[in-house]
Design a protein around this motif. Structure first.
Motif, short mmCIF file in Angstrom:
data_model
loop_
_atom_site.label_atom_id
_atom_site.label_comp_id
_atom_site.label_asym_id
_atom_site.label_seq_id
_atom_site.Cartn_x
_atom_site.Cartn_y
_atom_site.Cartn_z
N SER A 35 12.49 28.44 34.18
CA SER A 35 11.47 28.92 33.26
C SER A 35 10.12 28.98 33.97
N ASP A 36 9.14 29.53 33.27
CA ASP A 36 7.81 29.74 33.83
C ASP A 36 7.01 28.44 33.82
N LEU A 37 5.92 28.42 34.59
CA LEU A 37 5.03 27.26 34.64
C LEU A 37 3.76 27.46 33.81
N THR A 38 3.47 28.71 33.46
CA THR A 38 2.16 29.05 32.90
C THR A 38 1.87 28.30 31.61
N PHE A 39 2.84 28.26 30.70
CA PHE A 39 2.57 27.79 29.35
C PHE A 39 2.62 26.27 29.22
N VAL A 40 2.85 25.57 30.31
CA VAL A 40 2.78 24.10 30.29
C VAL A 40 1.80 23.63 31.36
N SER A 41 0.74 24.41 31.55
CA SER A 41 -0.36 24.06 32.46
C SER A 41 0.12 23.73 33.87
N ASN A 42 1.21 24.34 34.28
CA ASN A 42 1.76 24.18 35.64
C ASN A 42 2.09 22.72 35.96
N TRP A 43 2.39 21.89 34.96
CA TRP A 43 2.65 20.49 35.25
C TRP A 43 3.86 20.26 36.14
N PRO A 44 4.98 20.97 35.96
CA PRO A 44 6.06 20.77 36.94
C PRO A 44 5.62 21.09 38.36
N GLY A 45 4.86 22.16 38.55
CA GLY A 45 4.37 22.50 39.88
C GLY A 45 3.44 21.46 40.45
N ARG A 46 2.78 20.69 39.60
CA ARG A 46 1.82 19.68 40.05
C ARG A 46 2.46 18.31 40.23
N LEU A 47 3.60 18.06 39.54
CA LEU A 47 4.20 16.73 39.56
C LEU A 47 5.56 16.67 40.25
N TRP A 48 6.28 17.79 40.33
CA TRP A 48 7.61 17.79 40.91
C TRP A 48 7.53 18.19 42.39
N ASP A 49 8.62 17.93 43.11
CA ASP A 49 8.72 18.31 44.53
C ASP A 49 9.62 19.54 44.66
N PHE A 50 9.00 20.70 44.76
CA PHE A 50 9.74 21.95 44.94
C PHE A 50 9.84 22.26 46.43
N ASP A 51 11.05 22.49 46.94
CA ASP A 51 11.17 22.89 48.34
C ASP A 51 12.34 23.85 48.60
N LYS A 52 13.12 24.15 47.59
CA LYS A 52 14.27 25.05 47.77
C LYS A 52 14.04 26.36 47.00
N HIS A 53 14.61 27.42 47.52
CA HIS A 53 14.40 28.75 46.97
C HIS A 53 14.80 28.85 45.51
N TYR A 54 15.89 28.21 45.14
CA TYR A 54 16.43 28.34 43.78
C TYR A 54 15.77 27.40 42.78
N GLN A 55 14.83 26.59 43.24
CA GLN A 55 14.25 25.59 42.33
C GLN A 55 13.21 26.16 41.38
N PHE A 56 12.84 27.42 41.55
CA PHE A 56 11.89 28.05 40.63
C PHE A 56 12.11 29.55 40.64
N ILE A 57 12.19 30.15 39.44
CA ILE A 57 12.47 31.59 39.38
C ILE A 57 11.21 32.44 39.22
N GLY A 58 10.05 31.81 39.04
CA GLY A 58 8.83 32.60 38.92
C GLY A 58 8.54 33.03 37.51
N GLY A 59 7.60 33.96 37.39
CA GLY A 59 7.09 34.37 36.08
C GLY A 59 7.82 35.55 35.48
N HIS A 60 7.18 36.14 34.46
CA HIS A 60 7.81 37.16 33.62
C HIS A 60 7.83 38.55 34.24
N GLY A 61 6.82 38.90 34.98
CA GLY A 61 6.66 40.28 35.41
C GLY A 61 5.60 40.94 34.57
N ALA A 62 5.99 41.45 33.41
CA ALA A 62 5.04 42.10 32.50
C ALA A 62 4.57 41.17 31.40
N TYR A 63 4.94 39.90 31.46
CA TYR A 63 4.51 38.89 30.49
C TYR A 63 4.95 39.22 29.06
#
Length: 653
Positions: free
Chosen positions: A485-513
């Motif tokens: 899921s996206d990070l935008t609507f939860v103030s990017n907290w997973p991006g700020r608190l979790w350790d992301f290092d693998k390609h599949y660990q985040f799918i990114g945003g919506h595109g056209a929102y």
């Protein structure tokens, strides 16, 4: 073409058989007990209501037998060959809400094709079908096929197609249609058919075709896959005519048909001279900074971006369109656009928005100013420069840059890295290494700040988004996990608190929102993760789920394991903030801002909703101390191969 076989069925004989069966069943009934007879005698009898419909036995005895019915059959329809073509393209799945205009291919997929490679996924809405394919492609790196039914099916699918187009994601759309009016058998088929089937989405797809022969279908189907997978990757549409699907195909005619070999195009790398110039500018810079958009198409993309950043000791500003860079790396988030003297944009779709600031929404008028430092140089490497449309303007404003390289960034990075390394003299290496320690300190302070900020409202009810992210991390950090899921609507907290290092660990945003993307995209990404045994985590917005909640049933029906955490703030909160801004600007107060934006009175019980669709669920949870144990229980269900949902009452952001 092969001729169909005609067989006859005697309808009167069928009715007589049905009547005999009913009579036999009546004779087999057990006689009523005496107590029941006495009860009936004691009741006050009302006049019997005449049965308005005769029984089957009476109908069979008293009516004239209907004409014999002719049923046409064929050993092999054209859709069997279409499935042969589809199978060569390597699709694992095809998502569809059933529709009559592709009934031939539907039947061939499940019977002739054995419902394997691709396997048919039952969806409750075409928008969900496309969004599932969108999420799947961002994990698996290849398209999923979806089928849509004529005019109405494509209209339903169109929003999700636009999301995928704006997000540069390949989705393969097979669209049913009846082109020849003489073959349309009812007013329904006239309303659901069209002269130019793909016209309504042509402005936001990369390519489409409506082949008029089976050989043409084979060639167009293979070409469409190749085009979709060539950067910039985008959706394609192939129209499958219903007559071509359903008319018989003889063995002799089948032998004349050919399926072309699929050969994917190598992604285009940048012009060598331009790359050398870019390397010179970056190596000689005092504060080079890299702005990452949709850089990493594959796991290799992350490795290459790390190599470039470390070669230059250039900080990474990640736009979170993809999983581009490890979040705990000392160069992650350690720079700003305003401090860069050379700014390198990699697959950034709207560079102007990043180099400028505009008047905020709560103020009148519109002014803008450039935020890059005086004399700063901007370089872009962007596949979007190779392909652009005009009507849908997701490309943003035109930005003045010093060097624009029209190419795929990931394909260009190996050459750029080599050229930078060639230019680094011992003197420049010393300057670069001195920069490294300063950037690492900035990154460390940013991490400490995030941890301190997360402590605010940590014990609040409703649950803070930081607490929700922290409780999730505590449960999944030792697992092989993927945030779908996206990070935008939860103030990017997973991006700020979790350790992301693998390609599949985040799918990114919506595109056209486009709202309505989140839930089905998460299901599609979780489907791609399923065969790898990963734990898929979806932080699900409440407003988004209400667009097409039937995708929960698809997840339960197809046993797609995923952990859904409802971000239930009971509002379309972004729109609520906009209305509050407008009210404040007009000096009218914000007390009425919830009208038209709140999702309450009545409150929606998402745990009950999930349970109704066959999914394990708990909640709603408003005590943050209850959240960790609930996530743990749900995670056990997910590990057994099932989806689960925890409904959490949350702070707005």
């Amino acid at each position: 073409m092969a001729r169909s076989k005609k067989i006859s069925v005697d309808r009167r004989g069928f009715l007589k058989g049905a009547a005999a069966g009913a009579a036999g069943a009546a004779a087999a009934l057990v006689a009523k007990p005496e107590a029941a007879k006495a009860q009936e005698a004691a009741e006050v009898h009302r006049p019997a209501t005449p049965n308005p419909l005769p029984g089957a036995k009476q109908t069979a005895a008293e009516t004239t037998p209907p004409a014999r019915a002719d049923v046409w059959t064929t050993g092999r329809p054209g859709s069997d060959f279409m499935v042969d073509v589809i199978k060569t393209l390597g699709f694992e799945y095809v998502a569809a809400n059933p529709g009559s205009s592709f009934r031939g291919i539907h039947e061939s997929l499940i019977n002739y094709g054995g419902n394997k490679a691709p396997e048919l996924l039952t969806c409750c809405h075409e928008e969900s079908s496309v969004a599932m394919a969108h999420g799947y492609a961002k994990i698996e790196g290849k398209p999923m096929m979806i089928m849509a039914h004529g005019t109405v099916g494509l209209q339903h699918a169109s929003m999700a197609i636009y999301n995928a187009y704006a997000d540069r994601v390949p989705v393969y759309v097979l669209l049913g249609n009846i082109a020849d009016g003489a073959w349309r058998r009812s007013d329904v088929e006239w309303a659901h058919s069209v002269q130019d089937a793909a016209a309504m989405v042509r402005d936001y797809t990369k390519w489409d075709d409506a082949p008029v022969s089976l050989n043409g279908f084979a060639e167009s189907a293979v070409r469409a896959y190749k085009i979709a997978m060539t950067p910039p990757m985008e959706p394609v549409v192939i129209v499958a005519d219903a007559v071509m699907q359903e008319e018989p195909l003889s063995d002799a005619d089948r032998a004349k048909l050919q399926i072309p070999k699929l050969t994917l195009a190598a992604p285009p790398a940048g012009d060598y001279g331009a790359i050398k110039e870019a390397a010179k500018m970056l190596v000689n810079a005092e504060s080079p900074t890299i702005l990452a958009g949709r850089v990493a198409r594959t796991p290799e993309g992350i490795q290459l971006l790390v190599q470039l950043a470390e070669t230059l000791q250039a900080p990474i500003i990640d736009k979170h369109f993809r999983m581009n860079f490890p979040t705990t790396h000392p160069l992650y988030g350690a720079g700003t656009i305003g401090s860069a003297d050379v700014l390198l944009g990699l697959e950034v779709p709207d560079m102007w928005q990043n180099t400028h600031t505009q008047t905020p929404v709560n103020k009148m008028g519109m002014e803008s100013r450039r935020i890059t430092k005086a004399g700063a140089k901007v370089i872009t490497i962007y596949a979007g420069d190779l392909f652009s449309k005009s009507n849908y303007q997701d490309f943003g404003r035109y930005d003045e840059v010093e060097l624009a390289i029209a190419a795929d960034a990931q394909a260009t990075l190996p050459i750029l890295i080599d050229e930078c390394r060639k230019l680094i003299t011992p003197e420049r290496k010393a300057v670069i290494q001195a920069r490294a320690a300063k950037l690492a300190e900035v990154s460390r302070r940013n991490r400490e700040r995030d941890l301190a900020d997360a402590a605010w409202a940590f014990d609040a009810s409703p649950v803070s988004t930081a607490r929700m992210a922290a409780e999730l991390w505590n449960q999944i950090k030792t697992e092989d996990w993927s945030l779908v899921s996206d990070l935008t609507f939860v103030s990017n907290w997973p991006g700020r608190l979790w350790d992301f290092d693998k390609h599949y660990q985040f799918i990114g945003g919506h595109g056209a929102y486009g709202v309505g993307y989140g839930a089905p995209a998460a299901v599609g990404a979780a489907l791609a993760n399923k065969k790898h045994g990963r734990i898929s985590v979806n932080i699900q917005c409440d407003g988004d789920l209400n667009y097409a909640p039937g995708v929960l049933w698809t997840a339960a029906h197809h046993r797609i394991p995923m952990l859904n955490i409802m971000h239930n703030n009971r509002a379309y909160h972004q729109e609520l903030m906009y209305v509050e801004d407008m009210a404040a600007r007009a000096r009218r107060g914000v007390e009425h801002a919830k009208i038209g934006t709140a999702i309450e009175d009545p409150n929606i019980d998402y745990a009950m909703m999930a349970k109704a669709y066959g999914m394990f669920s708990e909640g709603p949870i408003d005590n943050p101390n209850d959240l960790g144990p609930a996530i743990k229980r749900a995670l056990e269900v997910v590990k057994k191969g099932e989806p689960a949902m925890i409904d959490v009452l949350t702070q707005p952001r």
